[in-house]
Design a protein around this motif. Structure first.
Motif, PDB file in Angstrom:
ATOM      1  N   ILE A   9      84.322 -55.107  47.769  1.00  0.00           N
ATOM      2  CA  ILE A   9      84.031 -56.098  48.809  1.00  0.00           C
ATOM      3  C   ILE A   9      85.105 -57.179  48.825  1.00  0.00           C
ATOM      4  N   ILE A  10      85.510 -57.636  47.635  1.00  0.00           N
ATOM      5  CA  ILE A  10      86.562 -58.659  47.535  1.00  0.00           C
ATOM      6  C   ILE A  10      87.859 -58.150  48.148  1.00  0.00           C
ATOM      7  N   HIS A  11      88.213 -56.905  47.855  1.00  0.00           N
ATOM      8  CA  HIS A  11      89.432 -56.338  48.424  1.00  0.00           C
ATOM      9  C   HIS A  11      89.344 -56.228  49.942  1.00  0.00           C
ATOM     10  N   ARG A  12      88.171 -55.862  50.465  1.00  0.00           N
ATOM     11  CA  ARG A  12      88.019 -55.744  51.922  1.00  0.00           C
ATOM     12  C   ARG A  12      88.184 -57.105  52.598  1.00  0.00           C
ATOM     13  N   LEU A  13      87.672 -58.156  51.948  1.00  0.00           N
ATOM     14  CA  LEU A  13      87.848 -59.501  52.492  1.00  0.00           C
ATOM     15  C   LEU A  13      89.330 -59.883  52.530  1.00  0.00           C
ATOM     16  N   ALA A  14      90.047 -59.547  51.449  1.00  0.00           N
ATOM     17  CA  ALA A  14      91.482 -59.835  51.415  1.00  0.00           C
ATOM     18  C   ALA A  14      92.229 -59.043  52.483  1.00  0.00           C
TER      19      ALA A  14
ATOM     20  N   TYR B 243      93.915 -50.343  45.168  1.00  0.00           N
ATOM     21  CA  TYR B 243      94.094 -51.365  46.209  1.00  0.00           C
ATOM     22  C   TYR B 243      95.558 -51.778  46.245  1.00  0.00           C
ATOM     23  N   THR B 244      96.117 -51.849  47.445  1.00  0.00           N
ATOM     24  CA  THR B 244      97.480 -52.343  47.635  1.00  0.00           C
ATOM     25  C   THR B 244      97.408 -53.621  48.461  1.00  0.00           C
TER      26      THR B 244
ATOM     27  N   VAL C  16      90.814 -65.300  48.777  1.00  0.00           N
ATOM     28  CA  VAL C  16      89.676 -65.224  47.862  1.00  0.00           C
ATOM     29  C   VAL C  16      90.070 -65.857  46.528  1.00  0.00           C
ATOM     30  N   VAL C  17      89.261 -66.802  46.069  1.00  0.00           N
ATOM     31  CA  VAL C  17      89.449 -67.413  44.752  1.00  0.00           C
ATOM     32  C   VAL C  17      88.348 -66.893  43.836  1.00  0.00           C
TER      33      VAL C  17
END
Length: 510
Positions: free
Chosen positions: A448-453, A252-253, A459-460
């Protein structure tokens, strides 16, 4: 060592799902035997078959225990044989005393009356066995989770345990309590007591287990001798997921933007006492950024998150919240949701989900107005939305009409995420998002967290696992006794530095 337990060709089917298919398990006397597998692999189902939760006749195959075939009709029958299971959700009654909980349904009697003096003496003896020194009249609600876990084990000794089964025993424990529990299992081993442990904490499995049986998709994959086979975490992971995982985190970048969410001087008092659980907290989140919060159990991370999410914990004393440069008021959960906040609780079963609901109802629960017309839910839209999230998040279920309670822990966690993603938040707060789930499901949730970012959301992540925070987050705040003690960039983060900042009130420079 002689064989204590053998389960042969165990098959268990639920409507539309074969949970176990010809599973075999051999456990030897006096060993610590671990069962590993992804969520939904069949681990807990197999133990429920063994303990009589699923009675004889409800499955096919046979169980040999101490050389004889066992046909347990219920859990009392297995306990009578010395097999005691401690489930992940502890079966203790908060408003009852330690003594009452230990002997519930198994009370010592003098004639027809319960002999409470004998019960208290015996409770103290049993607590001593598990390393506890508590007043037996203490209420369960007044002791911590770690001690509650030990009370469950004391209950097992009250039933003359020969085979102790522990399902995710350290999932809710801090490092100190986890270490104490594992040491206790080693001590039991010297006393000839056999243990079966189910855990997703592979470092603990590697440290404590003599043998490991790996399940995948309801089937036995292999059984490993930890010492002879040179087992390590990577070897266990390969058996669980069927492939090598060279990295526990997806590539992830980040593409981090400007600060859009800021908290200033946030102070919150405990709901009952005068103790401050959050003290003058200041932090910020940028668009497209994953921000971590590290702290020991009781540090105040969850209290900070819940108090921000509509003041759903404690008494707010002071502080301001700014979004896109404008002050916003978050006095209720509804206001928090309207301002684009979402909070995924650390306790998905008690707070995050209604286990009586089906999947589609749960997914739209945070913002049902999005698919309602004149106050009436559009059932076609509800099904369409839920089905889309089922596919996008790879929730393993034959239908979104299935009940939440039928899902594995990892899939329940995906439903909670879907629920809050459906509310279309700008800031998503995730409290222990991977607690009690396996490495494969963790990898998917990280994605999923990376896609949201990537969508520009903030995201916390609150986590007790430092490697998770270091591998996932762009910045990490440390918290000690309600105070934010430091801020560490991902490039500078290491466990030693974080731990130092998590155990001092002195604020550290970035």
């Amino acid at each position: 060592m002689p064989v204590l337990l053998e389960m042969r060709s165990i098959t268990k089917t639920f409507p539309g799902v074969k949970a176990l298919a010809d599973v075999n398990l051999v456990v030897r006397e006096g060993e610590i035997h671990a069962i590993c597998g992804e969520n939904g692999a069949g681990k807990s189902t197999l133990m429920k078959v063994l303990s009589g939760v699923y009675p004889y006749g409800d499955y096919s195959g046979e169980i040999l225990y101490r050389g004889d075939e066992a046909r347990f009709g219920d859990i009392r029958a297995s306990e009578h044989a010395g097999i005691v299971i401690i489930h992940q959700e502890l079966a203790l009654i908060p408003g009852m005393s330690i003594t009452e909980n230990i002997f519930l349904g198994n009370e010592p009697r003098k004639g027809v009356a319960i002999d409470w003096k004998a019960a208290q003496r015996r409770a103290q003896e049993l607590m001593k066995l598990v390393g506890l020194n508590e007043d037996p009249d203490t209420l369960i609600k007044d002791i911590g989770v770690g001690k509650q876990q030990l009370i469950e084990i004391a209950k097992a000794f009250a039933k003359d345990v020969k085979l102790l089964i522990l399902d995710e025993p350290t999932a809710a424990l801090n490092e100190s309590d986890s270490r104490q529990l594992l040491d206790l299992l080693r001590e039991f081993k010297t006393q000839g007591i056999t243990s079966i442990i189910i855990s997703h904490k592979l470092n603990e499995i590697e440290a404590v287990a003599d043998s490991i049986t790996i399940l995948r998709d309801g089937k036995t994959i292999e059984t490993l001798d930890v010492k002879a086979d040179g087992v390590n975490e990577d070897r266990i992971v390969r058996g669980m997921v069927g492939r090598d995982m060279s990295s526990r985190f997806p590539d992830y970048t980040p593409n981090i933007g400007e600060v859009f969410f800021e908290v200033r001087d946030w102070t919150v008092r405990h709901p009952i006492t005068d103790r401050l659980v959050t003290k003058h907290a200041n932090f910020s989140v940028r668009r497209g950024e994953v921000v971590g919060f590290a702290g020991l159990m009781g540090a105040g991370r969850t209290e900070l998150a819940m108090s921000l999410f509509g003041r759903s914990y404690g008494t707010w004393l002071s502080g301001q919240v700014f979004k896109d440069g404008q002050e916003i008021r978050l006095r209720t959960v509804s206001e928090a949701i309207e301002h684009g906040l979402a909070y995924v609780s650390e306790d998905r079963k008690a707070i995050g989900l209604n286990l009586l609901d089906d999947i589609k109802t749960s997914i739209v629960a945070a913002k049902p107005a999005k698919i309602a017309h004149h106050g009436v839910i559009d059932e076609v839209a509800e099904h369409r939305v839920a089905e889309q999230y089922r596919q996008d998040l790879r929730i393993k279920t034959p239908s979104v009409d299935e009940g939440i309670a039928k899902l594995s822990g990892g899939n329940q966690q995906k439903v909670v995420l879907a629920k809050w993603m459906f509310s279309d938040p700008d800031l998503l707060i995730l409290d222990e998002p991977t607690r009690g789930i396996d490495v494969g499901a963790k990898y998917e949730i990280y994605g999923i967290i990376h896609r949201l970012a990537e969508q520009g959301k903030g995201v916390v992540v609150i986590s007790s696992e430092l490697p998770e925070l270091i591998g996932l987050c762009d910045r990490i705040y440390t918290v000690f006794e309600g105070t934010i003690t430091g801020e560490v960039l991902r490039a500078d983060a290491d466990p030693e530095r974080l731990m130092k900042q998590m155990t001092t009130t002195k604020k550290m420079p970035v």
